[in-house]
Design a protein around this motif. Structure first.
Motif, PDB file in Angstrom:
ATOM      1  N   LYS A 228      57.430  52.705  39.313  1.00 34.17           N
ATOM      2  CA  LYS A 228      58.133  51.424  39.421  1.00 34.17           C
ATOM      3  C   LYS A 228      57.161  50.310  39.806  1.00 34.17           C
ATOM      4  O   LYS A 228      57.243  49.210  39.295  1.00 34.17           O
ATOM      5  N   GLU A 229      56.220  50.612  40.687  1.00 37.88           N
ATOM      6  CA  GLU A 229      55.331  49.601  41.266  1.00 37.88           C
ATOM      7  C   GLU A 229      54.515  48.805  40.243  1.00 37.88           C
ATOM      8  O   GLU A 229      54.588  47.578  40.245  1.00 37.88           O
TER       9      GLU A 229
ATOM     10  N   ALA B 296      61.169  61.390  43.808  1.00 39.88           N
ATOM     11  CA  ALA B 296      61.353  60.066  44.412  1.00 39.88           C
ATOM     12  C   ALA B 296      60.006  59.335  44.506  1.00 39.88           C
ATOM     13  O   ALA B 296      59.911  58.146  44.222  1.00 39.88           O
ATOM     14  N   ILE B 297      58.981  60.066  44.894  1.00 41.22           N
ATOM     15  CA  ILE B 297      57.644  59.457  44.998  1.00 41.22           C
ATOM     16  C   ILE B 297      57.175  59.009  43.620  1.00 41.22           C
ATOM     17  O   ILE B 297      56.656  57.911  43.437  1.00 41.22           O
ATOM     18  N   ARG B 298      57.377  59.870  42.641  1.00 39.72           N
ATOM     19  CA  ARG B 298      56.939  59.562  41.282  1.00 39.72           C
ATOM     20  C   ARG B 298      57.655  58.322  40.732  1.00 39.72           C
ATOM     21  O   ARG B 298      57.032  57.444  40.144  1.00 39.72           O
ATOM     22  N   GLN B 299      58.976  58.281  40.986  1.00 33.44           N
ATOM     23  CA  GLN B 299      59.748  57.113  40.539  1.00 33.44           C
ATOM     24  C   GLN B 299      59.221  55.850  41.196  1.00 33.44           C
ATOM     25  O   GLN B 299      59.055  54.820  40.553  1.00 33.44           O
TER      26      GLN B 299
ATOM     27  N   ASP C 264      58.612  52.796  49.790  1.00 30.33           N
ATOM     28  CA  ASP C 264      59.859  52.032  49.806  1.00 30.33           C
ATOM     29  C   ASP C 264      61.057  52.890  49.371  1.00 30.33           C
ATOM     30  O   ASP C 264      61.871  52.482  48.560  1.00 30.33           O
ATOM     31  N   ILE C 265      61.124  54.088  49.896  1.00 30.55           N
ATOM     32  CA  ILE C 265      62.267  54.974  49.612  1.00 30.55           C
ATOM     33  C   ILE C 265      63.192  54.907  50.826  1.00 30.55           C
ATOM     34  O   ILE C 265      62.774  55.184  51.947  1.00 30.55           O
TER      35      ILE C 265
ATOM     36  N   ALA D 268      62.395  61.361  59.898  1.00 26.12           N
ATOM     37  CA  ALA D 268      60.937  61.548  59.889  1.00 26.12           C
ATOM     38  C   ALA D 268      60.396  61.514  58.461  1.00 26.12           C
ATOM     39  O   ALA D 268      59.360  60.888  58.189  1.00 26.12           O
ATOM     40  N   VAL D 269      61.104  62.172  57.552  1.00 29.00           N
ATOM     41  CA  VAL D 269      60.631  62.186  56.156  1.00 29.00           C
ATOM     42  C   VAL D 269      60.687  60.770  55.575  1.00 29.00           C
ATOM     43  O   VAL D 269      59.757  60.322  54.897  1.00 29.00           O
ATOM     44  N   MET D 270      61.768  60.046  55.889  1.00 31.50           N
ATOM     45  CA  MET D 270      61.883  58.669  55.371  1.00 31.50           C
ATOM     46  C   MET D 270      60.794  57.781  55.962  1.00 31.50           C
ATOM     47  O   MET D 270      60.282  56.890  55.291  1.00 31.50           O
ATOM     48  N   ASP D 271      60.441  58.042  57.214  1.00 35.47           N
ATOM     49  CA  ASP D 271      59.359  57.280  57.835  1.00 35.47           C
ATOM     50  C   ASP D 271      58.035  57.575  57.124  1.00 35.47           C
ATOM     51  O   ASP D 271      57.252  56.663  56.856  1.00 35.47           O
ATOM     52  N   ALA D 272      57.822  58.831  56.772  1.00 33.11           N
ATOM     53  CA  ALA D 272      56.591  59.189  56.050  1.00 33.11           C
ATOM     54  C   ALA D 272      56.558  58.518  54.680  1.00 33.11           C
ATOM     55  O   ALA D 272      55.495  58.148  54.176  1.00 33.11           O
TER      56      ALA D 272
END
Lengths: 148, 787
Positions: free
Chosen positions: B781-782, B774-777, B758-759, B749-753
């Protein structure tokens, strides 16, 4: 745990070096240090009594001054065991003149084990900082007294 | 007949437990009792150079101080009781007190025995132990490399066993359209039962007998093992586990502490009690999980899974605990295909020793680790072939008509209707509506996700022939004695040893239903080797499936005899006697009857029994299951992730479980809730951490997060009931399902969110810090890529 910092002592580097390596001064200034008994050149048996919550209790161990290069640098090696576990410190101490004061830098690592590590994890670096500051304040006082 | 099975009968045991009137080991007080405190190593790996006990021994109230050298020649080593065959398993010599080398932080080195627990603890501080520290390794992958610090000198590369199952899949993977590879870390968990472990030993010198009260899930296994360790024959050894306050697998093992108090009681000729502190519970009571897993899945472009290959480095800790080697092999490696029809599979497991607390079973024991990897892989595979994860599941689930289904490792799944649990879950959860809402919210910068997990587990341990074949050093059948007293009241003796699961009630329901008597007329007795002939305890969701079935068989024997007594009294043929609602009556003549209680009294008076019949009314049965049982289900989790803080909130949790026939829906619900909470705890909060010196830095509830009630929404639960075809009651097992299904469900569920970022995967527990980083990275990156 990494230990590093820089403190100023109102004394020449010669005087600061002497203060920081004199067992009598250390016994007066290091929080909790009750006794330093020489066991060999630059090595002492140490008795400590800590009153801070996470590391409260009596500790026994050794303190050694290695690679002494007065008045510029030495390495401090501390090993202690007590009710809360053990502490090993290995840090280099450097003295540089800064005007009429001595700038003392220390850098090294402390290993902490047993109850202290498991229970006091959040407190250890705070406690270490607190004790270090108290120690250098005391040494500074000694330096001022010595001047007067 | 009134239905008792299937009713939410309130838990009989709660009357005493909720009032604080339970009888736990630490509540016991015996005349002359003294208290033990164990001195433990603060080092994870060190040589003991000197132990001086004289200062401690001279302190007030101290009765004795013993070191490893005092004990080592008088008791045996702590055994490992699960030796999977063909795995080159090397037993780790485990002394009750270390005397030369300590191998994890908490390894015992001495014991102080004093008049009060506080004096013992004070004196323990005065035991002077000198250590010479040695190099440490804590990670299983690092530990098996050449040149890593050795935990036991004669076990090269710290590899305690090397187990393999399945086939060579090189060709299949080489030719596959799609291959997904992923590395998982099943973090180490600390079971954290509410009651810490405790042991009280009383030696009776005149008879040469020892009574041991202990927090154990399996008193008879303890008696068997302790008999060998202590050299006290089984008939002179009594093990009692009265009330046990939770265990989750952590009270299966035979521990040094119980041996120490037993030996000391004999030595001192006084009762000796030891109760661990919460800190010791963190440090030395067995931990769970801790795998490094390398997983590969092969499939077609249109979503058909063809093969799964798993290589696991299982951290066993410093010693192989009692049941430990069976957990990452038999209970894990044979079920890595999960609920899916995957034709080809292989498992390879290295059991690796490290300078950490020994690992053993923890709720689910092996099956959560297997379910996690396959459920995560299905999601990653769905992503790779750009299919909906639910569609991939539906396409690959074992179908109803396939049962009994034999998986690639030869396990025969007994019964199931996996699609039905999915359908039922989707009746509760409107999936299309969720996807629409998710899309809308994403546009507003809000992130919600859904996770699925369709699982199966093997429980109801188990067929004893299989136990033998897989190296379990015991049987897995269960015993029951149903003793009807002259007044028709009933005592039930079970060899299972429930410790919070509610079988005092569940078992009473089975007896009430089958004997047609009130549930209040029945008392269930467990956990005492002197009262119960034999049994194998409570773990592996076996208690009702195996112990309950034994009770059913004992009930049949009683009914058969009581029917004969009634027929004799009614002066009719046995075939003409019917039994309903506690009354035997003549077919077609309901006015004439003999109650169950009357038949019981007749059996005991024995004034007028049928010719040749023995007096009394008692049934004993030993049930050896034909197969394991295989509960299954479909779970759905909905979470939100705050991109500013990384905080994960669980918004909904839908659990549809099929645990076979349900005897007490309230108890089943409670077991599912408990399992979910622990499984979700692993996904989001729990994780034991050692520093590089082997110091457990999560050694208290300040640093180790166990789930709190406020972390959860109200669970939405439902059931289907597919009886086990080989179990006489049709039951399967429920104790572990929640912990097995929920962990991957939450991570999915967390990975789906996090899909917009693209994590692909994050290691558990998914703490805010990890998610935020992870979100910050991903965010930093984008723009770099768009340049």
């Amino acid at each position: 745990m990494q230990l590093s910092g820089n403190k100023h002592i109102p004394a020449s580097i010669d005087k600061a070096y002497t203060l920081l390596t004199d067992p009598e001064v250390l016994t007066r200034t290091m929080p909790g240090l009750k006794r330093l008994t020489p066991i060999s050149e630059g090595a002492y048996a140490a008795d400590l009594e800590m009153g801070v919550a996470a590391i409260k209790g009596k500790y026994q161990g050794t303190m050694r001054i290695e690679d002494a290069s007065p008045p510029h640098s030495y390495r401090l090696v501390l090993d202690g065991q007590g009710p809360g576990g053990f502490v090993s410190v290995n840090m280099s101490v450097e003295f540089v003149s800064d005007g009429d004061e001595a700038s003392v830098s220390y850098q090294g690592e402390a290993q902490v084990g047993g109850t202290i590590a498991s229970m006091g994890q959040r407190m250890i670096s705070g406690v270490a900082n607190y004790l270090t500051n108290q120690f250098f304040q005391n040494v500074a006082k000694e330096a001022i007294q010595a001047k007067n | 007949m009134t239905q008792v099975m299937g009713q939410a009968v309130k838990r009989h045991e709660d009357i005493r437990l909720i009032r604080g009137q339970g009888q736990y080991t630490d509540d016991m007080k015996l005349p002359g009792m003294v208290y033990a405190y164990i001195v433990r190593s603060p080092y994870a790996h060190a040589r003991i150079t000197e132990i001086n006990t004289s200062r401690a021994a001279s302190m007030p109230g101290v009765v004795a101080v013993f070191t490893g050298r005092d004990v080592k020649d008088e008791v045996g080593l702590i055994p490992t009781a699960w030796i999977p065959p063909d795995a080159d398993l090397k037993v780790t010599p485990h002394s009750v007190l270390a005397y030369d080398e300590v191998r994890y932080q908490g390894d015992g080195v001495a014991v102080v025995i004093a008049e009060t627990p506080y004096l013992a603890q004070d004196a323990a501080l005065a035991v002077d132990v000198k250590y010479e520290s040695l190099p440490v390794v804590t990670d299983p992958f690092e530990a098996q490399k050449d040149g890593a610090p050795q935990v036991h000198t004669d076990i090269p590369n710290n590899i305690a066993f090397h187990w393999k199952a399945g086939e060579n899949l090189d060709e299949i993977f080489a030719g596959a359209e799609v291959v997904v590879k992923q590395h998982f870390r099943q973090q180490r968990l600390i079971p954290s039962a509410m009651e810490p472990r405790s042991a009280l030993a009383q030696y009776h010198a005149a008879q040469g007998e020892l009574t041991l009260w202990a927090t154990t899930q399996n008193p008879h296994i303890h008696r068997l093992l302790m008999s060998g360790i202590l050299g006290i024959p089984e008939h002179k050894l009594r093990v009692i586990a009265i009330d046990v306050g939770g265990a989750f697998g952590s009270k299966i093992a035979c521990y040094p502490d119980e041996v120490i108090v037993s030996w000391a009681s004999k030595k001192l000729n006084r009762p000796v009690k030891w109760t661990e502190t919460r800190q010791e519970n963190f440090q030395v009571t067995t931990h769970g999980r801790d795998h490094v897993q390398e997983v590969e899945l092969a499939g077609t472009r249109d979503g058909q899974i063809q093969a799964i290959r798993v290589k696991t480095y299982a951290n066993m800790g410093a010693y192989l605990s009692t049941a430990a080697p069976g957990v990452p092999t038999i209970l894990f490696g044979l079920i890595v295909n999960g609920a899916y029809k995957i034709p080809h599979a292989s498992s390879e497991v290295l059991g690796v020793l490290t300078h950490t607390t020994p690992v053993d079973a923890y709720r689910g024991a092996g099956r959560p680790e297997a379910t996690f990897l396959v459920e995560r892989m299905v999601d990653l595979y769905a992503g790779a072939v750009q299919m909906d994860p639910l569609k991939v599941r539906e396409k690959n689930l074992i179908r109803h008509e396939d049962f009994p289904y034999t998986n690639a490792f030869g396990l025969q799944y007994d019964s199931g209707n996996y699609q039905e649990t999915v359908s039922k879950a989707l009746q509760i959860f409107d999936y299309p509506a969720f996807r629409r809402e998710q899309e809308t919210l994403r546009k507003q910068g809000k992130y919600i996700g859904v996770g699925f997990s369709t699982y199966v587990e093997m429980c109801g341990l188990g067929p004893s022939e299989v136990a033998g074949a897989v190296g379990f050093q015991g049987g897995l059948w269960e015993s029951a004695t149903v003793r009807v007293h002259p007044t028709g009241k009933v005592s039930v003796f079970t060899g299972a040893s429930p410790h919070g699961q509610g079988e005092e009630t569940t078992f009473a329901q089975i007896v009430a239903e089958e004997l047609g008597i009130p549930v209040d007329d029945i008392e269930v007795i467990h956990g005492d080797t002197a009262q119960i002939a034999m049994g194998w305890g409570t773990y592996g969701s076996r208690t009702t499936a195996v112990g309950g079935a034994a009770i059913h068989m004992a009930n049949e024997k009683i009914l058969e005899k009581a029917r004969k007594i009634a027929a004799h009294k009614l002066e009719v043929n046995e075939e003409d006697v019917t039994y309903d609602s506690g009354v035997f009556s003549v077919r077609g003549l309901p006015s004439k009857g003999v109650t169950f209680q009357e038949a019981a009294l007749d059996a005991y008076l024995a004034w007028n029994l049928p010719p040749g019949m023995e007096p009394a009314l008692e049934g004993t049965a030993f049930y050896n299951p034909k197969n394991f049982t295989y509960p299954f289900g479909a779970h759905i989790a909905v979470v939100s992730v705050d991109p500013e803080t990384g905080d994960v909130k669980l918004l909904r949790y839908v659990a549809v479980d099929d645990v076979g026939r349900i005897i007490n829906p309230m108890i089943v619900e409670g077991q599912i809730h408990g399992g979910l909470v622990q499984g979700i705890g692993q996904a989001l909060w729990e994780g034991a951490e050692f520093d590089n010196q082997g110091q457990l830095v999560t050694g208290s509830f300040l640093d180790y997060t166990v789930p709190k009630a406020r972390f959860f929404p109200k669970f939405e639960t439902a059931h289907t009931e597919t009886p086990s075809p080989h179990n006489p009651l049709g039951v399967k097992g429920v104790g572990e399902t929640g912990a097995i299904a929920s962990t991957p469900c939450i991570v999915n569920a967390v990975m789906d969110a996090l899909r917009p970022f693209d994590i692909q995967d994050l290691p558990m527990p998914l703490t805010p810090q990890k998610v935020w980083q992870a979100i910050r990275q991903a965010q930093t990156k984008e723009p770099a890529e768009s340049k």
